[in-house]
Structure formats: C-alpha cells, structure tokens
Design a protein around this motif. Structure first.
Motif, mmCIF file in Angstrom:
data_model
loop_
_atom_site.group_PDB
_atom_site.id
_atom_site.type_symbol
_atom_site.label_atom_id
_atom_site.label_comp_id
_atom_site.label_asym_id
_atom_site.label_seq_id
_atom_site.Cartn_x
_atom_site.Cartn_y
_atom_site.Cartn_z
ATOM 1 N N UNK A 269 0.814 -1.223 0.000
ATOM 2 C CA UNK A 269 0.000 0.000 0.000
ATOM 3 C C UNK A 269 0.841 1.263 0.000
ATOM 4 N N UNK A 270 2.113 1.144 0.353
ATOM 5 C CA UNK A 270 3.006 2.310 0.395
ATOM 6 C C UNK A 270 3.688 2.560 -0.941
ATOM 7 N N UNK A 271 3.402 1.738 -1.924
ATOM 8 C CA UNK A 271 3.984 1.917 -3.261
ATOM 9 C C UNK A 271 3.051 2.804 -4.076
ATOM 10 N N UNK A 272 3.546 3.954 -4.511
ATOM 11 C CA UNK A 272 2.730 4.908 -5.263
ATOM 12 C C UNK A 272 2.944 4.741 -6.765
ATOM 13 N N UNK A 273 2.021 5.270 -7.523
ATOM 14 C CA UNK A 273 2.124 5.210 -8.985
ATOM 15 C C UNK A 273 3.286 6.083 -9.438
ATOM 16 N N UNK A 274 4.085 5.559 -10.330
ATOM 17 C CA UNK A 274 5.246 6.289 -10.857
ATOM 18 C C UNK A 274 4.778 7.203 -11.981
ATOM 19 N N UNK A 275 5.104 8.468 -11.873
ATOM 20 C CA UNK A 275 4.661 9.441 -12.866
ATOM 21 C C UNK A 275 5.540 9.419 -14.106
ATOM 22 N N UNK A 276 5.006 9.960 -15.190
ATOM 23 C CA UNK A 276 5.790 10.072 -16.428
ATOM 24 C C UNK A 276 7.016 10.946 -16.212
ATOM 25 N N UNK A 277 6.890 11.953 -15.386
ATOM 26 C CA UNK A 277 8.024 12.840 -15.100
ATOM 27 C C UNK A 277 9.149 12.082 -14.400
ATOM 28 N N UNK A 278 8.803 11.226 -13.462
ATOM 29 C CA UNK A 278 9.819 10.420 -12.763
ATOM 30 C C UNK A 278 10.518 9.486 -13.737
#
Length: 336
Positions: free
Chosen positions: A92-101
């Motif tokens: 649950x602590x894993x967030x979606x990785x953005x295109x910017x990242x």
C-alpha cells in the motif's frame, strides 16, 4: 535375517544395519576421524571465495527465515493472512510512478541504456521504480519488526586471521576497532580506482579504522615489484603515504628513473633513497607480503580484509561501509 524397518527414508538412504555417523564427522581412517570443522577450515584456506559464497548464501537464507517468522507472527497477532499483512504494511506504500519520474530516471541513466529510446524503456523503468519503492517499504517494515522482536544474528562471517606488525606502513590508531588490511599493486589499474574508496573510509570513520598496506605485485606487471620496494624506501624517510599516492597517480610510469624522480619531487634525500632501491633490501619484505596474501586466498588485486573479512576488487565505498558498520555494531560501537 532381516532388519527392522524404522522408516522408508532410513531404508532408502541408510540400508540395513548401516550406522549413522555423528553429524560432525566427515570421514574415518581406521580409528582416526576427520571432522566437518576440519573440512571447513581447509575450504576456507584453499578456496576462500567459495567459503565466502557459502556464508553469503547462509546469510540470505537466515534473513529470509527470520523475516518469514516475523511476518507470520505479526499476521497471527492481527488475525489476518500474511498476504493481507504485506498488502497493508508494504504494498500500500507503493505509489504510482509518474511520467516525469520516468523521464528523469531515463535522462540520468541514458548511457546505461545504450540506444534504447524512452518510449521503448518506459514500462521497464516504471516497473523498476515501483519495485524499488516496494523494497524500501519492505525493508522499513521488517527493520521495525526485527527491532520489536529483539532479533540477534549470531551467524559469524568467515575471517582470515591476519597478524600485523607494528612497523608495517599504516594509518590510524593501533587499537582501532576496525583493522583494514589492503593487498595492492601500484601498476594495477583497479588498485588505482579503489584508492578513492579507501580514502573515503578513512575520512568517514577517522580513528575507528587502522589501514595497513601490503604489497602484492602481480607477475604480469613488470615494474610493480620494484615500485613496491621504492615505497618501502620512502617509508625509511617517513614519507610512505605521500610516495604511495604519487605512485598510484602515475601507475603507467613506474620505471626506475621514474621512481627516483618521484622521490626527488617529494624532497626525499635522493642518495639514501637510491642506495636503498639499488640494494634490494626490501625484496624479501615484498615477497613476504605476497606470500601472506596467497596464504589468505588473495589471487588478484586489490584485495581488502576488514577485521579479517575479505572484500575483493575495486569496490565502491558502500561495499566497505556495509562491512564496517556491521563490525562496529558487533563491537557495540554505532556512533561516528
């Protein structure tokens, strides 16, 4: 006459009336015995890399088993399954990785990706970054569980027993909790690359580390043995480490004339230095270092022993730090 069947496993693996040897006996020769400890001691001397690999495998397995038990205990305490616990506390602590990242990571690591385009790599990068987040979250949670449970790792790493003389080239106090012994070759490019890591160790840990330098000139390097002797000649005038640094900075120019010139550049007394080098009085000392390294399983350079624990090759500072921190923790010394 038949044997009493104890179990299918016993019949298959032992046979009738086959005595079970004690667990610590590897072989018998008449009335004499060879123990598993003796076998292990021979492996450690003859094949130190394999011995280190065995320890690494045991350590990974031990960490897995410890963490498995901690997760099961925590899940049981909360009345849920382990998968649900992991999902709640880690996933649950894993967030979606953005295109910017993804674009930032690609720009920072483009050389490692060859000619691959951002478009072709973005799914791989996203997966890598999400997996890294999960590892960080997992490590944080498990570290907390270990602390709460009072986990103590008792598995001892393999160590070489290295005796150090007081007159060897060294930096740091003799009673430092960390003894770092380096076997190195002035003509070896990998040894030159390792020097910044060694220097960072000394700067980071200060008086907690004693560095002892030993020569291990490889036969494939024509000038390495004489350069090693020259370093010890500089040591006679109290300038070993300055000369050591110059040799590594000029690893491709170690001919006799070069060695003499470096001594002059460092304002060493040229006549005693030349006499020392011409006399060959440190040939046996360098050879003794070579023999010492070979006895401890050194086959290439650079090779380091941190409180007897081997670290081979031009390693980054992080590799030194990991072992040093473990050794300091074992000694109860955790403050820098």
């Amino acid at each position: 006459m038949t044997c009493r069947i104890i179990s299918v496993v016993a019949v298959l693996f032992l046979g009738c009336a086959q005595p079970v040897p004690p667990a610590d006996i590897a072989a018998t020769i008449g009335t004499q015995q060879i123990t598993v400890a003796e076998v292990d001691a021979q492996v450690q001397v003859a094949e130190p890399q394999i011995w280190q690999g065995l320890f690494d495998a045991r350590q990974r397995a031990l960490v897995y088993l410890v963490d498995e038990q901690l997760l099961m205990a925590a899940a049981k305490l909360d009345g849920i399954e382990v998968d649900s616990l992991v999902a709640r506390e880690i996933t649950s602590h894993v967030s979606v990785v953005s295109d910017e990242e993804i674009e930032t990571f690609y720009a920072q690591n483009q050389q490692r990706m060859g000619k691959q385009t951002l478009e072709s790599m973005q799914d791989h990068i996203r997966g890598f970054l999400m997996a890294r987040q999960e590892r960080v979250a997992q490590q944080k949670y498990l570290t907390g569980l270990r602390k709460e449970a009072g986990v103590t790792i008792l598995l001892e790493p393999p160590r070489a027993l290295i005796e150090v003389a007081t007159d060897e080239p060294a930096k740091g106090p003799e009673d430092a909790p960390i003894l770092l012994v380096e076997y190195s070759d002035y003509e070896c490019p990998y040894c030159s690359r390792a020097q910044p890591s060694v220097e960072q160790v000394l700067q980071t840990y200060g008086d907690k580390v004693r560095l002892v330098y030993r020569d291990f000139p490889l036969s494939i390097h024509d000038n390495a043995h004489l350069a090693a002797q020259a370093g010890l000649c500089a040591n006679e005038q109290g300038r070993f480490w300055e000369y050591h640094d110059v040799l590594y900075a000029n690893a491709r120019a170690l001919r006799p004339a070069d060695l003499q010139r470096y001594a002059t550049d460092l304002d060493l007394d040229p006549a005693p230095f030349a006499e020392c080098l011409d006399s060959g009085r440190y040939v046996e000392t360098v050879d003794a270092d070579l023999q010492s390294g070979q006895q401890h399983g050194v086959t290439g350079t650079p090779a380091f022993f941190i409180n007897g624990r081997i670290l081979s090759g031009a390693q980054p500072f992080a590799a030194f730090k990991k072992i040093i921190d473990e050794e300091l923790a074992r000694a109860g010394d955790t403050e820098l």
